[in-house]
Design a protein around this motif. Structure first.
Motif, PDB file in Angstrom:
ATOM      1  N   TYR A 110       0.823  -7.409  22.887  1.00 43.18           N
ATOM      2  CA  TYR A 110       0.181  -6.093  22.915  1.00 43.18           C
ATOM      3  C   TYR A 110       1.211  -5.064  23.357  1.00 43.18           C
ATOM      4  CZ  TYR A 110      -2.919  -2.298  24.419  1.00 43.18           C
ATOM      5  OH  TYR A 110      -3.537  -1.082  24.585  1.00 43.18           O
ATOM      6  N   TYR A 148       2.522   5.237  25.866  1.00 48.84           N
ATOM      7  CA  TYR A 148       1.853   6.236  26.691  1.00 48.84           C
ATOM      8  C   TYR A 148       2.684   7.511  26.736  1.00 48.84           C
ATOM      9  CZ  TYR A 148      -1.660   2.995  28.482  1.00 48.84           C
ATOM     10  OH  TYR A 148      -2.730   2.126  28.595  1.00 48.84           O
ATOM     11  N   PRO A 179      -0.153   8.984  32.841  1.00 46.75           N
ATOM     12  CA  PRO A 179       0.121   8.579  31.462  1.00 46.75           C
ATOM     13  C   PRO A 179      -1.164   8.476  30.653  1.00 46.75           C
ATOM     14  CG  PRO A 179       1.305   7.180  33.028  1.00 46.75           C
ATOM     15  CD  PRO A 179       0.328   7.993  33.822  1.00 46.75           C
ATOM     16  N   LEU A 233      -2.636   6.997  26.830  1.00 43.53           N
ATOM     17  CA  LEU A 233      -2.352   6.189  25.641  1.00 43.53           C
ATOM     18  C   LEU A 233      -2.361   7.067  24.396  1.00 43.53           C
ATOM     19  CD1 LEU A 233      -2.082   3.136  24.630  1.00 43.53           C
ATOM     20  CD2 LEU A 233      -4.461   3.420  23.931  1.00 43.53           C
ATOM     21  N   ARG A 290      -0.798  -4.476  18.055  1.00 46.07           N
ATOM     22  CA  ARG A 290      -0.865  -5.874  18.466  1.00 46.07           C
ATOM     23  C   ARG A 290       0.048  -6.700  17.584  1.00 46.07           C
ATOM     24  NH1 ARG A 290      -4.724  -6.264  22.374  1.00 46.07           N
ATOM     25  NH2 ARG A 290      -6.091  -4.434  22.459  1.00 46.07           N
ATOM     26  N   TYR A 327       2.748  -6.477  26.872  1.00 46.89           N
ATOM     27  CA  TYR A 327       1.892  -7.390  27.634  1.00 46.89           C
ATOM     28  C   TYR A 327       1.985  -8.784  27.052  1.00 46.89           C
ATOM     29  CZ  TYR A 327      -2.198  -9.958  29.131  1.00 46.89           C
ATOM     30  OH  TYR A 327      -3.028 -10.926  29.622  1.00 46.89           O
ATOM     31  N   TYR A 362      -0.157 -11.024  34.075  1.00 45.63           N
ATOM     32  CA  TYR A 362      -1.262 -10.072  34.131  1.00 45.63           C
ATOM     33  C   TYR A 362      -0.797  -8.635  34.003  1.00 45.63           C
ATOM     34  CZ  TYR A 362      -3.991 -14.012  35.825  1.00 45.63           C
ATOM     35  OH  TYR A 362      -4.613 -15.219  35.948  1.00 45.63           O
ATOM     36  N   PHE A 385       6.218  -1.805  31.768  1.00 48.57           N
ATOM     37  CA  PHE A 385       6.601  -0.539  31.162  1.00 48.57           C
ATOM     38  C   PHE A 385       8.109  -0.392  31.049  1.00 48.57           C
ATOM     39  CE2 PHE A 385       2.795   2.096  30.820  1.00 48.57           C
ATOM     40  CZ  PHE A 385       1.882   1.397  31.578  1.00 48.57           C
ATOM     41  N   LYS A 427      11.389   2.329  31.045  1.00 50.11           N
ATOM     42  CA  LYS A 427      11.727   3.360  32.029  1.00 50.11           C
ATOM     43  C   LYS A 427      11.375   4.774  31.562  1.00 50.11           C
ATOM     44  CE  LYS A 427      13.273   0.903  35.430  1.00 50.11           C
ATOM     45  NZ  LYS A 427      14.710   0.713  35.697  1.00 50.11           N
ATOM     46  N   TYR A 442      -0.661   1.499  40.335  1.00 50.21           N
ATOM     47  CA  TYR A 442       0.744   1.568  39.938  1.00 50.21           C
ATOM     48  C   TYR A 442       1.486   2.501  40.892  1.00 50.21           C
ATOM     49  CZ  TYR A 442      -0.097  -0.500  35.292  1.00 50.21           C
ATOM     50  OH  TYR A 442      -0.414  -1.338  34.249  1.00 50.21           O
ATOM     51  N   GLN A 495       5.018   4.948  40.804  1.00 49.05           N
ATOM     52  CA  GLN A 495       6.028   5.516  39.903  1.00 49.05           C
ATOM     53  C   GLN A 495       7.122   6.191  40.705  1.00 49.05           C
ATOM     54  OE1 GLN A 495       4.872   8.778  37.197  1.00 49.05           O
ATOM     55  NE2 GLN A 495       6.103   7.797  35.603  1.00 49.05           N
ATOM     56  N   ARG A 523      12.661   3.158  39.684  1.00 53.00           N
ATOM     57  CA  ARG A 523      12.038   1.924  39.229  1.00 53.00           C
ATOM     58  C   ARG A 523      10.969   2.131  38.161  1.00 53.00           C
ATOM     59  NH1 ARG A 523      13.129  -2.218  43.003  1.00 53.00           N
ATOM     60  NH2 ARG A 523      11.271  -3.360  42.336  1.00 53.00           N
ATOM     61  N   LEU A 558       7.443   2.841  36.342  1.00 53.24           N
ATOM     62  CA  LEU A 558       6.058   2.483  36.637  1.00 53.24           C
ATOM     63  C   LEU A 558       5.985   0.994  36.982  1.00 53.24           C
ATOM     64  CD1 LEU A 558       3.986   4.325  33.899  1.00 53.24           C
ATOM     65  CD2 LEU A 558       3.421   4.301  36.324  1.00 53.24           C
ATOM     66  N   LEU A 564       3.466  -2.121  38.471  1.00 50.21           N
ATOM     67  CA  LEU A 564       2.124  -2.551  38.832  1.00 50.21           C
ATOM     68  C   LEU A 564       2.139  -3.121  40.246  1.00 50.21           C
ATOM     69  CD1 LEU A 564      -0.837  -3.129  37.942  1.00 50.21           C
ATOM     70  CD2 LEU A 564      -0.057  -5.424  37.348  1.00 50.21           C
ATOM     71  N   TYR A 584      -3.833  -5.710  40.531  1.00 52.39           N
ATOM     72  CA  TYR A 584      -4.796  -5.653  39.437  1.00 52.39           C
ATOM     73  C   TYR A 584      -6.085  -6.312  39.906  1.00 52.39           C
ATOM     74  CZ  TYR A 584      -6.885  -7.784  35.183  1.00 52.39           C
ATOM     75  OH  TYR A 584      -7.748  -8.241  34.203  1.00 52.39           O
ATOM     76  N   ILE A 627      -6.775 -10.017  41.144  1.00 48.08           N
ATOM     77  CA  ILE A 627      -6.300 -11.078  40.262  1.00 48.08           C
ATOM     78  C   ILE A 627      -4.802 -11.301  40.421  1.00 48.08           C
ATOM     79  CG2 ILE A 627      -6.086 -11.832  37.869  1.00 48.08           C
ATOM     80  CD1 ILE A 627      -8.962 -11.737  38.925  1.00 48.08           C
ATOM     81  N   ASP A 628      -4.070 -10.224  40.566  1.00 45.84           N
ATOM     82  CA  ASP A 628      -2.624 -10.317  40.680  1.00 45.84           C
ATOM     83  C   ASP A 628      -2.124  -9.262  41.658  1.00 45.84           C
ATOM     84  OD1 ASP A 628       0.196  -9.914  38.351  1.00 45.84           O
ATOM     85  OD2 ASP A 628       0.080 -10.703  40.382  1.00 45.84           O
ATOM     86  N   PHE A 668      -0.495   5.805  41.087  1.00 47.65           N
ATOM     87  CA  PHE A 668      -1.537   5.983  40.077  1.00 47.65           C
ATOM     88  C   PHE A 668      -2.553   4.855  40.164  1.00 47.65           C
ATOM     89  CE2 PHE A 668      -0.149   9.534  37.617  1.00 47.65           C
ATOM     90  CZ  PHE A 668       1.226   9.526  37.636  1.00 47.65           C
ATOM     91  N   VAL A 695      -6.229  -6.233  30.798  1.00 48.07           N
ATOM     92  CA  VAL A 695      -4.896  -5.625  30.724  1.00 48.07           C
ATOM     93  C   VAL A 695      -4.540  -5.173  29.311  1.00 48.07           C
ATOM     94  CG1 VAL A 695      -2.458  -5.968  31.209  1.00 48.07           C
ATOM     95  CG2 VAL A 695      -4.171  -7.089  32.638  1.00 48.07           C
ATOM     96  N   ALA A 696      -4.872  -5.965  28.311  1.00 40.71           N
ATOM     97  CA  ALA A 696      -4.418  -5.689  26.955  1.00 40.71           C
ATOM     98  C   ALA A 696      -5.348  -4.743  26.209  1.00 40.71           C
ATOM     99  CB  ALA A 696      -4.260  -6.998  26.188  1.00 40.71           C
ATOM    100  N   THR A 697      -5.801  -3.725  26.881  1.00 43.28           N
ATOM    101  CA  THR A 697      -6.603  -2.671  26.267  1.00 43.28           C
ATOM    102  C   THR A 697      -6.196  -1.346  26.905  1.00 43.28           C
ATOM    103  OG1 THR A 697      -8.349  -2.985  27.904  1.00 43.28           O
ATOM    104  CG2 THR A 697      -8.614  -4.123  25.807  1.00 43.28           C
ATOM    105  N   GLU A 698      -6.699  -0.247  26.357  1.00 44.75           N
ATOM    106  CA  GLU A 698      -6.308   1.066  26.851  1.00 44.75           C
ATOM    107  C   GLU A 698      -6.636   1.214  28.331  1.00 44.75           C
ATOM    108  OE1 GLU A 698      -7.996   4.356  24.768  1.00 44.75           O
ATOM    109  OE2 GLU A 698      -6.885   5.845  25.940  1.00 44.75           O
ATOM    110  N   ALA A 699      -5.634   1.626  29.087  1.00 45.18           N
ATOM    111  CA  ALA A 699      -5.825   1.929  30.504  1.00 45.18           C
ATOM    112  C   ALA A 699      -5.897   3.436  30.659  1.00 45.18           C
ATOM    113  CB  ALA A 699      -4.674   1.361  31.332  1.00 45.18           C
ATOM    114  N   PHE A 748      -5.554   6.470  33.132  1.00 44.08           N
ATOM    115  CA  PHE A 748      -4.899   6.765  34.400  1.00 44.08           C
ATOM    116  C   PHE A 748      -5.522   7.983  35.081  1.00 44.08           C
ATOM    117  CE2 PHE A 748      -0.974   4.189  34.773  1.00 44.08           C
ATOM    118  CZ  PHE A 748      -1.025   3.524  33.559  1.00 44.08           C
TER     119      PHE A 748
END
Lengths: 112, 114
Positions: free
Chosen positions: A32, A36, A44, A46, A51, A93, A98, A102, A104, B35, B37, B41, B43, B45, B48, B55-56, B91, B99-103, B105
Protein backbone atom coordinates in the motif's frame (compact mmCIF):
# COMPACT_ATOMS: atom_id res chain seq x y z
CA UNK A 1 11.99 -2.70 8.77
CA UNK A 2 10.73 -0.74 5.82
CA UNK A 3 12.90 2.09 4.53
CA UNK A 4 11.40 4.71 2.22
CA UNK A 5 13.66 7.07 0.30
CA UNK A 6 12.18 10.15 -1.40
CA UNK A 7 13.71 12.46 -4.01
CA UNK A 8 14.11 15.30 -4.60
CA UNK A 9 13.90 17.06 -1.25
CA UNK A 10 13.03 20.34 -2.98
CA UNK A 11 11.51 20.99 -6.39
CA UNK A 12 10.73 24.26 -8.10
CA UNK A 13 8.66 24.38 -11.29
CA UNK A 14 6.88 27.04 -13.29
CA UNK A 15 3.14 27.14 -13.35
CA UNK A 16 1.81 24.83 -16.03
CA UNK A 17 4.84 22.53 -16.01
CA UNK A 18 4.82 18.98 -14.67
CA UNK A 19 6.35 17.84 -11.40
CA UNK A 20 7.61 14.35 -10.61
CA UNK A 21 8.53 13.01 -7.19
CA UNK A 22 10.10 9.58 -6.79
CA UNK A 23 10.25 7.14 -3.91
CA UNK A 24 11.88 3.79 -3.36
CA UNK A 25 11.09 1.22 -0.70
CA UNK A 26 12.99 -1.73 0.70
CA UNK A 27 10.39 -4.27 1.85
CA UNK A 28 9.19 -6.38 -1.08
CA UNK A 29 6.09 -7.27 0.96
CA UNK A 30 4.87 -3.65 0.88
CA UNK A 31 1.42 -3.47 -0.67
CA UNK A 32 0.00 0.00 0.00
CA UNK A 33 1.51 3.29 -1.15
CA UNK A 34 -0.22 6.55 -0.29
CA UNK A 35 0.85 10.10 -1.07
CA UNK A 36 0.13 12.93 1.34
CA UNK A 37 0.19 16.69 0.83
CA UNK A 38 1.02 18.96 3.75
CA UNK A 39 0.35 22.67 3.61
CA UNK A 40 1.95 25.07 6.04
CA UNK A 41 0.53 24.79 9.53
CA UNK A 42 -1.69 21.85 8.67
CA UNK A 43 -1.62 18.11 8.99
CA UNK A 44 -0.87 15.86 6.00
CA UNK A 45 -3.81 15.08 3.73
CA UNK A 46 -4.12 12.07 1.44
CA UNK A 47 -4.16 13.01 -2.23
CA UNK A 48 -3.86 9.62 -3.91
CA UNK A 49 -2.91 6.06 -3.06
CA UNK A 50 -2.12 2.87 -4.93
CA UNK A 51 -2.07 -0.79 -4.00
CA UNK A 52 0.39 -3.39 -5.20
CA UNK A 53 -2.05 -5.04 -7.60
CA UNK A 54 -2.21 -1.88 -9.72
CA UNK A 55 0.54 -0.30 -11.82
CA UNK A 56 -0.91 3.17 -12.29
CA UNK A 57 -3.71 5.33 -10.94
CA UNK A 58 -4.92 8.75 -12.03
CA UNK A 59 -7.09 11.41 -10.46
CA UNK A 60 -7.45 14.52 -12.61
CA UNK A 61 -4.02 16.22 -12.65
CA UNK A 62 -2.26 13.76 -10.39
CA UNK A 63 -1.13 10.24 -11.11
CA UNK A 64 0.92 7.62 -9.33
CA UNK A 65 2.91 4.81 -10.92
CA UNK A 66 4.25 1.73 -9.18
CA UNK A 67 7.06 -0.56 -10.30
CA UNK A 68 7.06 -3.53 -7.92
CA UNK A 69 10.07 -5.17 -9.53
CA UNK A 70 12.24 -2.12 -9.03
CA UNK A 71 10.50 -1.24 -5.76
CA UNK A 72 9.81 2.34 -6.67
CA UNK A 73 6.77 4.53 -7.11
CA UNK A 74 6.31 8.05 -8.38
CA UNK A 75 3.89 10.95 -8.11
CA UNK A 76 3.18 12.96 -11.25
CA UNK A 77 1.45 16.34 -11.15
CA UNK A 78 0.58 17.86 -14.51
CA UNK A 79 -0.37 21.45 -15.29
CA UNK A 80 0.90 22.60 -11.93
CA UNK A 81 -0.74 25.55 -10.21
CA UNK A 82 0.52 27.80 -7.39
CA UNK A 83 -1.86 26.09 -4.97
CA UNK A 84 0.02 22.84 -5.56
CA UNK A 85 2.91 24.36 -3.58
CA UNK A 86 3.29 22.26 -0.44
CA UNK A 87 5.33 19.43 1.05
CA UNK A 88 4.53 16.02 -0.42
CA UNK A 89 5.19 12.76 1.40
CA UNK A 90 5.23 9.27 0.01
CA UNK A 91 4.67 6.29 2.29
CA UNK A 92 4.71 2.52 2.17
CA UNK A 93 2.97 -0.11 4.25
CA UNK A 94 3.92 -3.72 4.66
CA UNK A 95 1.90 -6.46 6.33
CA UNK A 96 5.05 -7.42 8.21
CA UNK A 97 4.56 -4.40 10.46
CA UNK A 98 1.97 -1.93 11.66
CA UNK A 99 3.57 1.32 10.67
CA UNK A 100 3.05 3.43 7.60
CA UNK A 101 6.64 4.43 6.80
CA UNK A 102 6.98 7.91 5.37
CA UNK A 103 9.62 9.41 3.13
CA UNK A 104 11.33 12.61 4.28
CA UNK A 105 9.18 14.80 2.06
CA UNK A 106 9.54 16.99 -1.04
CA UNK A 107 8.96 20.70 -0.81
CA UNK A 108 7.31 21.70 -4.09
CA UNK A 109 7.21 25.34 -5.15
CA UNK A 110 5.15 26.34 -8.17
CA UNK A 111 6.01 29.83 -9.36
CA UNK A 112 3.53 31.89 -11.41
CA UNK B 1 -17.68 15.88 10.84
CA UNK B 2 -15.13 18.35 12.23
CA UNK B 3 -12.23 16.04 11.51
CA UNK B 4 -9.57 14.99 13.98
CA UNK B 5 -9.33 17.54 16.75
CA UNK B 6 -6.12 18.11 18.67
CA UNK B 7 -5.41 20.37 21.60
CA UNK B 8 -3.58 22.47 22.37
CA UNK B 9 -2.36 23.82 19.01
CA UNK B 10 0.76 25.22 20.62
CA UNK B 11 2.47 24.35 23.88
CA UNK B 12 5.55 25.94 25.38
CA UNK B 13 6.85 24.36 28.54
CA UNK B 14 9.96 24.25 30.63
CA UNK B 15 12.25 21.26 30.72
CA UNK B 16 11.17 18.79 33.35
CA UNK B 17 7.50 19.67 33.21
CA UNK B 18 4.75 17.24 32.30
CA UNK B 19 3.03 17.78 28.96
CA UNK B 20 -0.28 16.26 27.90
CA UNK B 21 -1.48 16.35 24.31
CA UNK B 22 -5.08 15.51 23.50
CA UNK B 23 -6.86 14.05 20.51
CA UNK B 24 -10.44 13.42 19.48
CA UNK B 25 -10.59 11.10 16.45
CA UNK B 26 -13.28 11.13 13.80
CA UNK B 27 -16.42 9.47 15.05
CA UNK B 28 -16.67 5.87 13.90
CA UNK B 29 -12.96 5.46 13.20
CA UNK B 30 -11.46 2.48 15.01
CA UNK B 31 -7.77 3.20 14.44
CA UNK B 32 -5.77 6.02 16.00
CA UNK B 33 -2.17 6.99 15.45
CA UNK B 34 0.21 9.40 17.15
CA UNK B 35 3.02 10.77 14.96
CA UNK B 36 5.92 13.09 15.67
CA UNK B 37 7.30 15.37 12.96
CA UNK B 38 10.75 16.96 13.04
CA UNK B 39 12.98 18.36 10.33
CA UNK B 40 15.66 15.78 11.02
CA UNK B 41 13.57 12.64 11.28
CA UNK B 42 10.43 13.50 9.33
CA UNK B 43 7.15 11.81 10.29
CA UNK B 44 7.59 9.02 12.82
CA UNK B 45 4.86 6.76 14.15
CA UNK B 46 4.88 6.75 17.94
CA UNK B 47 1.95 4.48 18.73
CA UNK B 48 -1.01 2.85 16.99
CA UNK B 49 -4.32 1.98 18.69
CA UNK B 50 -6.99 -0.27 17.23
CA UNK B 51 -10.36 -0.40 18.96
CA UNK B 52 -8.80 1.52 21.88
CA UNK B 53 -6.09 -1.11 22.38
CA UNK B 54 -2.41 -0.24 21.81
CA UNK B 55 -1.22 -2.48 18.98
CA UNK B 56 2.24 -1.12 18.30
CA UNK B 57 4.15 1.22 20.60
CA UNK B 58 7.61 0.41 19.29
CA UNK B 59 7.98 3.99 18.14
CA UNK B 60 7.59 5.50 21.58
CA UNK B 61 11.03 6.99 22.27
CA UNK B 62 11.42 6.02 25.90
CA UNK B 63 9.62 5.60 29.18
CA UNK B 64 9.04 9.32 29.43
CA UNK B 65 6.37 8.95 26.77
CA UNK B 66 3.03 7.31 27.44
CA UNK B 67 -0.26 7.19 25.56
CA UNK B 68 -3.77 6.20 26.52
CA UNK B 69 -7.07 5.74 24.79
CA UNK B 70 -9.72 5.33 27.48
CA UNK B 71 -12.56 5.32 24.96
CA UNK B 72 -13.21 5.53 21.24
CA UNK B 73 -13.44 9.31 21.22
CA UNK B 74 -10.40 10.40 23.19
CA UNK B 75 -6.67 9.79 23.40
CA UNK B 76 -3.78 11.44 25.21
CA UNK B 77 -0.04 11.50 24.72
CA UNK B 78 1.91 12.39 27.83
CA UNK B 79 5.55 13.32 28.18
CA UNK B 80 6.96 13.33 31.71
CA UNK B 81 9.47 14.79 32.25
CA UNK B 82 9.80 16.80 29.04
CA UNK B 83 13.18 17.57 27.48
CA UNK B 84 14.24 20.12 24.81
CA UNK B 85 14.76 17.29 22.30
CA UNK B 86 11.05 16.51 22.53
CA UNK B 87 10.32 19.76 20.71
CA UNK B 88 8.41 18.81 17.56
CA UNK B 89 4.97 18.85 15.98
CA UNK B 90 2.84 15.99 17.25
CA UNK B 91 0.04 14.74 15.03
CA UNK B 92 -2.88 12.53 15.83
CA UNK B 93 -4.55 10.68 12.96
CA UNK B 94 -7.46 8.29 12.69
CA UNK B 95 -8.71 5.85 10.08
CA UNK B 96 -11.70 3.62 9.63
CA UNK B 97 -9.95 0.39 8.74
CA UNK B 98 -6.47 0.16 10.15
CA UNK B 99 -3.13 1.20 8.70
CA UNK B 100 -3.53 0.49 4.99
CA UNK B 101 -6.35 2.96 4.46
CA UNK B 102 -6.64 6.75 4.39
CA UNK B 103 -5.50 8.35 7.62
CA UNK B 104 -7.05 11.67 8.54
CA UNK B 105 -4.63 13.92 10.38
CA UNK B 106 -5.38 16.59 12.92
CA UNK B 107 -3.84 20.06 12.75
CA UNK B 108 -1.06 19.03 15.10
CA UNK B 109 0.35 20.34 18.36
CA UNK B 110 3.56 22.30 18.14
CA UNK B 111 5.50 21.55 21.30
CA UNK B 112 8.44 23.66 22.39
CA UNK B 113 10.40 22.61 25.46
CA UNK B 114 12.77 25.29 26.74
Amino acid sequence: GENVEQHPSTLSVQEGDSAVIKCTYSDSASNYFPWYKQELGKGPQLIIDIRSNVGEKKDQRIAVTLNKTAKHFSLHITETQPEDSAVYFCAAYSNSGYALNFGKGTSLLVTP
Amino acid sequence: DAGVIQSPRHEVTEMGQEVTLRCKPISGHNSLFWYRQTMMRGLELLIYFNNNVPIDDSGMPEDRFSAKMPNASFSTLKIQPSEPRDSAVYFCASSSQGVATEAFFGQGTRLTVV
